[in-house]
Write an enzyme that holds these catalytic residues in place. Structure first.
Site, PDB file in Angstrom:
ATOM      1  N   ASP A   9      -7.353   9.756   6.476  1.00 45.72           N
ATOM      2  CA  ASP A   9      -6.852  11.246   6.572  1.00 45.72           C
ATOM      3  C   ASP A   9      -8.056  11.993   5.622  1.00 45.72           C
ATOM      4  O   ASP A   9      -8.850  11.546   5.085  1.00 45.72           O
ATOM      5  CB  ASP A   9      -5.570  11.308   6.192  1.00 45.72           C
ATOM      6  CG  ASP A   9      -5.011  12.851   5.846  1.00 45.72           C
ATOM      7  OD1 ASP A   9      -5.317  13.368   6.996  1.00 45.72           O
ATOM      8  OD2 ASP A   9      -4.913  13.197   4.940  1.00 45.72           O
ATOM      9  N   ASP A  11      -7.691  15.742   4.167  1.00 46.91           N
ATOM     10  CA  ASP A  11      -7.082  16.829   3.098  1.00 46.91           C
ATOM     11  C   ASP A  11      -6.147  16.160   2.386  1.00 46.91           C
ATOM     12  O   ASP A  11      -5.433  15.611   3.102  1.00 46.91           O
ATOM     13  CB  ASP A  11      -6.449  17.988   3.693  1.00 46.91           C
ATOM     14  CG  ASP A  11      -7.337  18.899   4.454  1.00 46.91           C
ATOM     15  OD1 ASP A  11      -8.413  19.249   4.012  1.00 46.91           O
ATOM     16  OD2 ASP A  11      -6.994  19.327   5.714  1.00 46.91           O
ATOM     17  N   ASP A 172      -2.319  10.099   2.486  1.00 51.94           N
ATOM     18  CA  ASP A 172      -1.707  10.794   1.268  1.00 51.94           C
ATOM     19  C   ASP A 172      -0.296  11.298   1.636  1.00 51.94           C
ATOM     20  O   ASP A 172       0.500  11.723   0.832  1.00 51.94           O
ATOM     21  CB  ASP A 172      -2.401  12.024   0.696  1.00 51.94           C
ATOM     22  CG  ASP A 172      -2.443  13.220   1.488  1.00 51.94           C
ATOM     23  OD1 ASP A 172      -2.510  13.125   2.855  1.00 51.94           O
ATOM     24  OD2 ASP A 172      -2.189  14.186   0.949  1.00 51.94           O
TER      25      ASP A 172
END
Length: 228
Positions: A9, A11, A172
């Site tokens: 991922d 961000d 995250d």
């Protein structure tokens, strides 16, 4: 034969973009007659791209759905502000470049699967000098689907030339974890990203607190376990 692959991922996982996303979100909220938010509130809103972030922030303050035309207007404001400020204060997380070097040296492909627009993701990664490391960088417009749809992840792997049976996702948020689970791919969750609940609550395969913990041995053990 397809190669093993690590899919990141963006961000909150690969790059700490929070300062710039928060600046652009607050610029947008003020333009919409709303109050700015702080870092704690921001983390509740991020995770599925700019449109969803704006909608969540609006709903939290106004307690009503954001009208479509106003949503489009605010999203355009957000994109304009964010785009002209790339890369801003965004930086790769500590240890992530060294981790990518480890995996590349061992023959792994690297890719990015993000709900940020592909064009923005590509511009950010290029501005940070990381473009040459990735076999694919995909966003929601790349295939017309977005995480948590597992096809966003599996199509990213295919575009990179990777092997779905020898893949690991690193993310995250619950969005990343749900995506990987739906695709049958092990997922490593970082605990320093953008989520209002600890990632362990979403039951990823492994939780790490620093990229030094993302080792070749860990990745192989996750791949082996997933294939049983």
């Amino acid at each position: 034969m397809s190669k093993p692959i690590i899919v990141f991922d963006l961000d909150g996982t690969l790059v700490d973009t929070a300062p710039d996303l928060l600046d652009s979100l607050n610029h947008t909220l003020v333009a919409g007659g709303l109050s700015q938010v702080d870092d704690t509130a921001f983390r509740r809103f991020v995770g599925q791209g700019g449109r969803v972030m704006i909608e969540r922030a609006y709903t939290a303050q106004r307690k009503q759905q954001l009208a479509a035309l106003e949503h489009d207007r605010l999203h355009d404001i957000f994109l304009d502000h964010y785009t002209v400020n790339i890369p801003g204060r965004s930086q790769p997380y500590p240890g992530v470049v060294a981790a990518m070097d480890r995996f590349a040296a061992a023959g792994y492909l690297l890719a990015v699967c993000t709900n940020k627009y592909e064009s923005l993701a590509t511009n950010l990664i290029r501005a940070l000098g990381l473009s040459d490391r990735f076999a694919a960088i995909t966003g929601p417009e790349t295939f017309g689907i977005r995480k948590p749809d597992p096809r966003h992840l599996t199509e990213t792997i295919a575009r990179a030339g990777g092997d779905v049976a020898r893949a690991v996702m690193v993310g995250d948020s619950v969005t990343d974890i749900d995506t990987a689970k739906a695709a049958g791919i092990p997922v490593v969750a970082v605990d320093f990203g953008y989520t209002d609940r600890h990632v362990s609550e979403y039951e990823p395969s492994v939780v790490i607190s620093h990229y030094d913990e993302l080792t070749l041995g860990m990745a192989q053990r996750l791949i082996d376990a997933a294939s049983r």
